[in-house]
Design a protein around this motif. Sequence first.
Motif, PDB file in Angstrom:
ATOM      1  N   GLY B 365       0.776  -1.229   0.000  1.00  0.00           N
ATOM      2  CA  GLY B 365       0.000   0.000   0.000  1.00  0.00           C
ATOM      3  C   GLY B 365       0.805   1.275   0.000  1.00  0.00           C
ATOM      4  N   LYS B 436      -2.527  -3.542   0.876  1.00  0.00           N
ATOM      5  CA  LYS B 436      -2.635  -2.806   2.139  1.00  0.00           C
ATOM      6  C   LYS B 436      -1.324  -2.897   2.912  1.00  0.00           C
ATOM      7  N   GLU B 443       2.911   1.801   7.730  1.00  0.00           N
ATOM      8  CA  GLU B 443       1.766   2.696   7.853  1.00  0.00           C
ATOM      9  C   GLU B 443       2.224   4.131   8.106  1.00  0.00           C
ATOM     10  N   PRO B 517      -3.914  -8.747  -1.387  1.00  0.00           N
ATOM     11  CA  PRO B 517      -3.805  -7.682  -0.388  1.00  0.00           C
ATOM     12  C   PRO B 517      -3.955  -8.231   1.024  1.00  0.00           C
ATOM     13  N   GLY B 518      -3.099  -7.795   1.914  1.00  0.00           N
ATOM     14  CA  GLY B 518      -3.245  -8.168   3.317  1.00  0.00           C
ATOM     15  C   GLY B 518      -2.491  -9.418   3.694  1.00  0.00           C
TER      16      GLY B 518
END
Lengths: 508, 617
Positions: B365, B436, B443, B517-518
């Motif tokens: 992400g 993500k 993050e 994703p993830g």
Amino acid sequence: MLTQAAETFRSLAPNGVDWSSIAPEIALGVWALYVLLREAFRKPGSRGAATFTTIFLLLFSLLCVRNAFAIPAGASASFFGGMIEQSRTTELLRAFFLFSGFLTTLLGGTLLKKQGVPQAEFDVLILLATAGLMLLAQVRDFILLFVALETMSISMYVLVAYIRHSASSLEAGIKYLTQSGLSSALLLAGIALLFGAAGNTALPGACADPFSFRELRVFIFLNQGNAFVLGGAALVLCGLFFKIAAVPFQIWVGDVYQGAPTPVTAYLGVASKAAGFVLLVNVVTGPLLPLRGVLLPLLSAVAILTILFGNLAALGQQNVKRLMGLSGIAHAGYLLMGVCAAMALNVDWPIVAVYFYLFTYLLASYAIFGVMSVLSGEDDSAQTLNDYAGLMKRDSFLGGILAVSLGSLAGIPPMAGFVAKLFLFIAAFTAHLYWLAAVGLFGVVVSIYYYFNWMRVAVFVPCKTEDEVEAGTLKAAPIASGFWLRTVLTTLALITVCLGFWQGFLAL
Amino acid sequence: MTRTLLTILLSPLCAAALIALFGRRRGRLSAAISVASAGLQAALTLFLLVGGGWDGSTFRDTATWLTLGELQIDLGFYFNQMSALLLGVVTIVGFLIHVFAVGYSDDDKARGRFFGGLSIFMFSMTGIVLSENLFMLFIFWELVGFSSYMLIGHYLTDVASAAAKKAFIVNRVGDFGFLLGIIWCFWQFGTVSLAELPQALSASPVAACTLTFIGLLLFCGVMGKSAQMPLHVWLPDAMAGPTPVSALIHAATMVAAGVYLLGRVAFIFNPQALSVILAVGLATAFLSALFAFGQTDIKKILAYSTLSQLGFMVVAFALAGGSEGAATSQFHLTTHAFFKALLFLGAGSVIHACHHEQDIYKMGGLWKKMPVTFVTFLLATLAIAGVPYLSGFFSKDAILLLAKHANPAAFWLLVVTSFLTATYMGRIIFVAFLGKARSHAVEAAHESRPDMLFALVILAIGAVLAGYTGLYPHALASYLEANIAEPTHAEHASMLLISAILSLGGLLAAFFIYYRPGKNTDTFEKAAPGVYGVLREKLWFDNLYDWYVRAVQQRVANLVAILELVVIQGVLVRGSGGVAGLIGLAARRAHTGSLNTYFYWFAAGVLAFWLTTSGIL
């Protein structure tokens, strides 16, 4: 003004004797007189001429280098009826001696102040000695050789004993005086024997001028077995070997080098030794060349003994001046190797290699003696390896200069000393002097041991006072040395490194 | 001209000297000096190439450095179109990477050492480019090896020092062969001057076998520096160095030096040597592309990609040989320098933002948080994948076309490799940039400093345009000194189709396999753990070398060490030292200090001389 003076001399000169050819030597003599007079009439407290003398020598040396390259390579001119011969080589040698004179007065400025002795007379004597050395570079005649040699030697007797309040300096002066006197006597006896033989009209090829190198060469060629010729040659070599400190005439070195003031030691070790080699080269490839068959084994044997003695005697030496002196004997041995090669091959390039080696030796030696003058304490003759402990930490500049110069003396690449040694070894190999080269290599290995030991002490051994410094009770004494001295030492080290990388200008 | 080239060569050396003298504790100062010297190099190079400082003719100037009898070693410049091209690549990419490094190293405590190393590297690399003869080239060859060693080990961790040592030692193996090749070359032809060798070669006929050997020995150097199999093992480990270093040295320039060397001595390789080189290049290109799938560290993936592309270049050279092969490989070298430097700097930007996290399965992400980095990275990915009309397309196209004509087997292997290239590059995009975020560090990531982005954007322009139709092949043709095989119209269409299918197909395959994703596990690893294990272990090359070192070399070394301890240290050194010391003691005892003794020496000397000269002794 100089040209005017030269004109005046020329007008005085009888039948084509060209005084302007030795104008630099005359100028040095005049300057020496000026320094003396100025000192005599100087008001107490006013400045002497010392700084000017130093600058004068440096500029003069640079001027000679410039002159040298104005002379076309290979050209030569004779003056004074062949007593003097000038070429690019002799001009560069003049520059060499002027440069070592410059360095000596510079170091003198540092050391003499500490010892509390005046500098003016020191400078005068250096100027006169330098003039003598410059003449020696050009002589092609035995009588002028002797006169020029004595000009240098007599100045040196005084210089060695210059620190009058120091017993060891005086002792060194006496020892140098007596032994050098003896060597001069031997040289003179040798010259006399040659003169006597060559002047004897009963012998084939008797000379009109039995002092002239050129005429003697022809005579000796025709009379190779004559006992007077052989004896004379042996005695002349004895005298010259004393100057270059080759075995068995090396024994004076330790005591004299240790006792003499450090700048004088440097001058003795570099300039005087270089003059000895210039003479030796000119004599053995000149008048004595016909005796090659006898002299080559003799010189080779002397070279081997000199390399071995110098290196082994320096091995456990603690006093740094003695160490430099004894290791200098070994360097004379390597140089003799080059002289032998020049004799054996009868070509010029090993001689260029010898002179190049002398120049790298000058750079490294003066840098080291410069560091010594800075570090020398109350007793100039008592400096030992222990005084160098922790030098790198106390003053990394001096430590760096010392490291570069010791590396060059030991012949470690990329320093100039390595290349210079390499050339000499190549010369010896080309001349098939394998034993000599083998001993030389052995000597170099041994020399790495004591030179690196010195470096080890300077870099790794902690300074005696270091604990106290750390405890805060004592501050390490800052090492005082002048800006100009530092600049010159830096330049010497830089040239040493640069010459290690590039020496393409040499016509080898 | 000579003066300009000297300035280009020496300015980074001066910078390094200044940094060593004054900049060791002053990070900002040393960064400024180093960037300034790289900027000066780039500016002067631009002046030469496009500013009219050079008329385009081959320039040669030499000065004698050392003469020892027959042997004469010169220092000098040999500047032709090919060196002009690489000089442009090295200085311009080098300058941009310097700019990027200023931002990247803002938290580095040893910044002075870092920039000093970069400057020494620029000096050595420029030296390789400009060298007039093989001896001089070898000196700079070793100097880049040294600077690479210094920079890989920059972080002083165990991993970094091990990697630095490995790189140095493996390169030594190759360089040994290279040196033998140079010596043999000198022995055979009497010269190692790059300008004189072609004439010497045509003047004296040499046995084909000899020529093959000389060629292969010179290629040994290429194998070390350009990390060809089986000497490729050092390059992935070298990623332990700072990322700008990886971009500059281990992607764009130094590893390309080997390929450049091939071009410089192209005339020496005969068909036999070329077939060996072709095999080595193909193995490197194909196997490295496979190994890239077994890695999860973003820099290691890129490192294997570099290996694979270097394989492409070597193959390109070996397919045609001579000036045509050289031109094609140099073309790919040029485009590769731009997009690979960009990929590494993009990775560096990501790593810097994620606090030195390098595992792609901990990223994800990033496109939202670092848009500029993402877009530039994407462009570079498309370029390396060979998407039509980006730089990589043209250069790879030229190689594939060459292969199609010369060697169908090689062609098909390269086709498969190209497909794999697109896939593993797509993997990075889909796992690290899309999807993500998989960890807190990611993050919190944010876009890098503008000066770092500046370098990225300029390089991206290069990655797009470096091979563009308007330029290719006409504009570069003069630099490459030979026409690159120009496709006919029909061929052009078919090549376009093949490239489009390969690149887009590869990216699509990556999307279907890797876009999860993830999830933070590798799809491929789950599906086929056995094959994945083989790829992760890189076919056990490293293990094999480790075993050899431990079981064979170490034992021999131990044996020799014992011999050394007993014979050399014990008997020879201590023994001879003792003897020398004893004699020395005696020699010192001779200095009694008494004048009387000294005169006996004199007397003995005079007597000995007299006896010798009189012939009695």
